[in-house]
Motif scaffolding. Structure first.
Motif, mmCIF file in Angstrom:
data_model
loop_
_atom_site.group_PDB
_atom_site.id
_atom_site.type_symbol
_atom_site.label_atom_id
_atom_site.label_comp_id
_atom_site.label_asym_id
_atom_site.label_seq_id
_atom_site.Cartn_x
_atom_site.Cartn_y
_atom_site.Cartn_z
ATOM 1 N N MET A 166 0.849 -1.189 0.000
ATOM 2 C CA MET A 166 0.000 0.000 0.000
ATOM 3 C C MET A 166 0.889 1.244 0.000
ATOM 4 O O MET A 166 1.894 1.285 0.708
ATOM 5 C CB MET A 166 -0.896 -0.009 1.242
ATOM 6 N N ALA A 167 0.504 2.209 -0.784
ATOM 7 C CA ALA A 167 1.312 3.430 -0.860
ATOM 8 C C ALA A 167 1.336 4.130 0.497
ATOM 9 O O ALA A 167 0.365 4.086 1.245
ATOM 10 C CB ALA A 167 0.740 4.358 -1.920
ATOM 11 N N PHE A 168 2.466 4.755 0.772
ATOM 12 C CA PHE A 168 2.609 5.487 2.027
ATOM 13 C C PHE A 168 1.737 6.735 1.992
ATOM 14 O O PHE A 168 1.732 7.469 1.012
ATOM 15 C CB PHE A 168 4.079 5.865 2.211
ATOM 16 N N GLU A 169 1.023 6.977 3.067
ATOM 17 C CA GLU A 169 0.188 8.184 3.123
ATOM 18 C C GLU A 169 0.531 9.029 4.329
ATOM 19 O O GLU A 169 0.658 8.520 5.443
ATOM 20 C CB GLU A 169 -1.287 7.798 3.177
ATOM 21 N N GLU B 296 9.273 7.632 5.580
ATOM 22 C CA GLU B 296 8.373 6.563 5.102
ATOM 23 C C GLU B 296 8.607 5.305 5.916
ATOM 24 O O GLU B 296 9.432 4.453 5.567
ATOM 25 C CB GLU B 296 8.598 6.314 3.607
ATOM 26 N N HIS C 129 9.444 12.757 3.661
ATOM 27 C CA HIS C 129 8.734 13.849 3.018
ATOM 28 C C HIS C 129 9.015 15.126 3.810
ATOM 29 O O HIS C 129 9.129 15.080 5.030
ATOM 30 C CB HIS C 129 7.225 13.573 3.022
#
Lengths: 145, 145
Positions: free
Chosen positions: A1-4, A40, A23
């Motif tokens: 799952m993409a990092f949010e 992340e 980020h």
């Protein structure tokens, strides 16, 4: 799952871009240069990161801190990872001035509302970040700016 | 000249002992396990430390954080180096509980006065530190305790 990135952090900040591990966010209150690094990872405690990732995060914080020193006449740099409100691991890198609106108190809960950053200033910060942080990749669009 | 811990830090804490790079202090307010590491350096900004010393300090903070997790039922660990009031470089390693007296706010300026640590508890903490932090050397006498 993409990092949010946590929705509360997204709401409070501009997403400037990313480095190797983290980020880079900038708090919307322009009274201070208040950066937030979000590495992340699913771990929520700095002390639980493997040593290599701890070093990577502190290296990125140091680059951002050097960027702060280069572009603002700071009195102090505040570094902190608290996470009492937003659990997602994030590291504050905050430039402080002896005449800032909540000096010498910490910013959390003490910084009065301030003007937002202008779109132009945000672009300038992104460009400046690229000159000092080699691996900085600017966000295509500044989130919510 | 011998390294000296800032007088304000001395007044606020018990000096428990030292590790390779840092002195370990414990805040006198026993509402929370609030440790403060004071590395032996004249630099005042974490970001100005050479990378090797940054790693050493974060390694020591991680050991103290692991010690906290092992001996208290924590909800969160807060790590911070602010230095707005006391310029000498120091790193807070604070165990937080969801029912502590100032949760979820940061401790600085928000933690009400609390009971002091007992001499017995201070000794116990020193002994426990020795089991998890190999290079910990206890102070001969607990300063001001």
């Amino acid at each position: 799952m993409a990092f949010e990135i946590d929705p509360q952090l997204q709401a409070d900040t501009h997403q400037l871009g990313r480095m190797s591990f983290s980020h880079i966010l900038l708090h919307r209150n322009s009274s201070l240069p208040w950066f937030i690094l979000v590495p992340e990872t699913d771990l929520t405690e700095f002390i639980d990161l493997p040593e290599r990732k701890q070093s990577l995060l502190m290296r990125e914080a140091t680059l951002v801190g050097q960027f702060l020193k280069e572009h603002w006449e700071l009195h102090k740099t505040n570094l902190a990872t608290l996470g009492n409100v937003v659990a997602q691991l994030h590291l504050h890198v905050i430039g402080r001035f002896a005449d800032d609106p909540c000096w010498p108190r910490p910013v959390w809960g003490n910084l009065p509302a301030g003007h937002p950053w202008s779109a132009e200033k945000l672009r300038t910060i992104q460009v400046m970040l690229q000159t000092i942080v080699p691996e900085f990749v600017p966000a295509d669009e500044l989130s919510g700016s």
